[in-house]
Structures are given as structure tokens and as C-alpha cells.
Motif scaffolding. Structure first.
Motif, short mmCIF file in Angstrom:
data_model
loop_
_atom_site.label_atom_id
_atom_site.label_comp_id
_atom_site.label_asym_id
_atom_site.label_seq_id
_atom_site.Cartn_x
_atom_site.Cartn_y
_atom_site.Cartn_z
N TYR A 31 13.75 2.82 -7.96
CA TYR A 31 13.22 1.71 -7.18
C TYR A 31 14.36 0.82 -6.66
O TYR A 31 14.38 0.42 -5.50
N CYS A 35 14.13 0.96 -2.80
CA CYS A 35 13.07 0.03 -2.42
C CYS A 35 13.52 -1.42 -2.36
O CYS A 35 13.05 -2.16 -1.49
N CYS A 38 14.41 -3.55 0.79
CA CYS A 38 13.32 -4.15 1.58
C CYS A 38 12.34 -4.96 0.73
O CYS A 38 11.63 -5.79 1.28
N HIS A 39 12.25 -4.69 -0.56
CA HIS A 39 11.17 -5.29 -1.35
C HIS A 39 11.64 -6.24 -2.45
O HIS A 39 10.84 -6.65 -3.28
N LEU A 51 4.87 -8.42 3.48
CA LEU A 51 3.75 -8.52 2.54
C LEU A 51 3.36 -9.99 2.32
O LEU A 51 2.20 -10.30 2.06
N LEU A 63 7.04 -6.55 -4.64
CA LEU A 63 6.22 -5.50 -5.26
C LEU A 63 6.31 -5.50 -6.79
O LEU A 63 5.33 -5.22 -7.47
N ARG A 66 3.69 -7.54 -8.52
CA ARG A 66 2.27 -7.24 -8.33
C ARG A 66 1.67 -6.61 -9.59
O ARG A 66 2.33 -5.84 -10.27
N VAL A 74 1.00 3.52 -4.56
CA VAL A 74 2.45 3.57 -4.43
C VAL A 74 2.87 4.91 -3.83
O VAL A 74 3.66 4.98 -2.88
N PHE A 77 2.05 5.24 0.00
CA PHE A 77 2.95 4.53 0.91
C PHE A 77 4.34 5.16 0.94
O PHE A 77 4.97 5.22 2.00
N MET A 85 8.35 0.64 7.33
CA MET A 85 8.77 1.35 6.10
C MET A 85 8.76 2.85 6.37
O MET A 85 7.74 3.40 6.78
N ILE A 93 13.43 11.39 -2.64
CA ILE A 93 12.76 10.94 -3.87
C ILE A 93 11.87 12.11 -4.32
O ILE A 93 10.90 12.44 -3.63
N ILE A 101 8.60 5.81 -10.31
CA ILE A 101 8.48 4.54 -9.56
C ILE A 101 7.06 3.99 -9.72
O ILE A 101 6.86 2.81 -9.99
C1 HEC Z 1 12.94 -0.33 5.49
C2 HEC Z 1 12.28 -1.24 4.60
C3 HEC Z 1 11.43 -0.67 3.49
C4 HEC Z 1 11.80 0.19 2.49
C5 HEC Z 1 13.16 0.84 2.28
C6 HEC Z 1 10.65 0.33 1.63
N1 HEC Z 1 9.62 -0.39 2.11
FE1 HEC Z 1 7.74 -0.50 1.30
N2 HEC Z 1 7.13 -1.66 2.85
C7 HEC Z 1 7.95 -2.15 3.86
C8 HEC Z 1 7.16 -3.01 4.72
C9 HEC Z 1 7.67 -3.77 5.92
C10 HEC Z 1 5.85 -2.99 4.20
C11 HEC Z 1 4.63 -3.77 4.71
C12 HEC Z 1 4.03 -3.15 5.92
C13 HEC Z 1 2.83 -3.94 6.36
O1 HEC Z 1 3.01 -4.91 7.08
O2 HEC Z 1 1.70 -3.60 5.94
C14 HEC Z 1 5.87 -2.13 3.03
C15 HEC Z 1 4.76 -1.87 2.26
C16 HEC Z 1 4.79 -1.18 1.05
C17 HEC Z 1 3.65 -0.97 0.20
C18 HEC Z 1 2.22 -1.44 0.48
C19 HEC Z 1 1.94 -2.74 -0.17
C20 HEC Z 1 0.66 -3.36 0.32
O3 HEC Z 1 0.05 -4.09 -0.47
O4 HEC Z 1 0.26 -3.15 1.48
C21 HEC Z 1 4.07 -0.29 -0.89
C22 HEC Z 1 3.24 0.16 -2.09
C23 HEC Z 1 5.49 -0.07 -0.71
N3 HEC Z 1 5.89 -0.62 0.49
C24 HEC Z 1 6.29 0.58 -1.62
C25 HEC Z 1 7.62 0.89 -1.39
C26 HEC Z 1 8.42 1.66 -2.31
C27 HEC Z 1 7.95 2.14 -3.66
C28 HEC Z 1 9.64 1.82 -1.71
C29 HEC Z 1 10.83 2.60 -2.24
C30 HEC Z 1 10.61 4.00 -2.46
C31 HEC Z 1 9.60 1.14 -0.43
N4 HEC Z 1 8.36 0.59 -0.27
C32 HEC Z 1 10.65 1.09 0.47
C33 HEC Z 1 9.29 -1.89 4.02
C34 HEC Z 1 10.05 -1.03 3.24
#
Ligand code: HEC
Length: 112
Positions: A31, A35, A38-39, A51, A63, A66, A74, A77, A85, A93, A101
Motif C-alpha cells: 500500500y 497507493c 495518491c491516498h 474522496l 483510505l 476508513r 478494494v 478499484f 486512478m 500488484i 492490501i
Molecule cells: C494516481 C493516483 C492514485 C493512485 C496511485 C491510487 N489511487 Fe485510488 N483513487 C484515486 C482517486 C482520484 C480516487 C477517487 C476517484 C473518484 O473521484 O471517485 C480513488 C479511489 C479509490 C477507491 C474508491 C474509494 C471510494 O470510496 O470511492 C479505492 C478503494 C482506492 N482508490 C484504492 C486504491 C488503492 C488500494 C491503491 C493502491 C494500489 C490506489 N487506490 C492507488 C487515485 C489514486
């Protein structure tokens, strides 16, 4: 009393190791690599900001804070992506890492 306590502990250990199948320690490492760019919590991360805008304070923006995430959510997505994303391939992965994760993220609520 002591026997009962031992029983309760072994029961806890059994359910815990069952639930921990996915390996939350590995999950945390993976993670953090893929992750948190961005998170992570704070104002600098596009996932966290998106988010925050999506849930408007109804749910934590980071995240890891949560407690409502399910493993299926998880995994969905991560394999499919959403807006900016990217989806992650199994060469990036693996399924085992993704399970880890999911395990890590869905345990947060019980850890706090
Ligand atoms: C490049 C940036 C980026 C990366 C890297 C990234 N995410 Fe995201 N993720 C986002 C964005 C932006 C959103 C929200 C999109 C939206 O507006 O609904 C999101 C949404 C999510 C959501 C949905 C949450 C929800 O309540 O809607 C999950 C679960 C999630 N990401 C998990 C992960 C995980 C686990 C990883 C690593 C493996 C990861 N993300 C890597 C940008 C990223």
C-alpha cells in the motif's frame, strides 16, 4: 475460569489467523509503495482530495482511516481504476499482494 480464558484466547487466535490470511503487514508495505502517493492523509494527494470532495466529510478522506471498505471493493478499484486512478496489472500488484492490501485496509476500523 482460567480454562475459559484460555479457550477464549485460542478462539480469538483462531479467528484472527483466519482473518489475517491476506497478510496485513505485507499489505501495508505494498500500500505504501503504490497507493500512498495518491491516498496518504493531507492536502497534497489527489486520491485523498477526490474522496474528500466525493464524501464531503461523511467518510474519512484517507483510505487508511476508513472502516467501511470491503475486500471486494478494494480489489475492484485496484483492478479497474476510477477517474484518474490507474488500474494495476498483476505484474505490478500480484493477487497475493492485492489480498494483502485488502486485508490491511479492511482492518483499519478494528485497529483504532
Ligand atoms: C494516481 C493516483 C492514485 C493512485 C496511485 C491510487 N489511487 Fe485510488 N483513487 C484515486 C482517486 C482520484 C480516487 C477517487 C476517484 C473518484 O473521484 O471517485 C480513488 C479511489 C479509490 C477507491 C474508491 C474509494 C471510494 O470510496 O470511492 C479505492 C478503494 C482506492 N482508490 C484504492 C486504491 C488503492 C488500494 C491503491 C493502491 C494500489 C490506489 N487506490 C492507488 C487515485 C489514486
Amino acid at each position: 475460569m482460567r480454562a475459559l480464558l484460555m479457550y477464549a484466547i485460542s478462539l480469538l487466535a483462531a479467528t484472527h489467523s483466519f482473518a489475517a490470511d491476506g497478510n496485513p503487514e505485507l499489505g501495508k508495505q505494498v500500500y505504501e509503495k503504490w497507493c500512498t502517493p495518491c491516498h496518504a492523509p493531507g492536502d497534497l494527494y489527489p486520491g485523498t482530495l477526490a474522496l474528500r470532495a466525493k464524501y464531503k466529510g461523511a467518510l474519512p478522506d484517507a483510505l487508511e482511516q476508513r472502516s467501511d471498505l470491503t475486500p471486494d471493493m478494494v480489489k475492484y478499484f485496484v483492478r479497474n481504476g476510477v477517474t484518474i486512478m490507474p488500474f494495476f496489472r498483476k505484474t505490478e500488484i500480484s493477487d497475493a499482494e492485492l489480498n494483502a492490501i485488502a486485508d490491511y485496509l479492511t482492518k483499519q476500523g478494528t485497529k483504532q
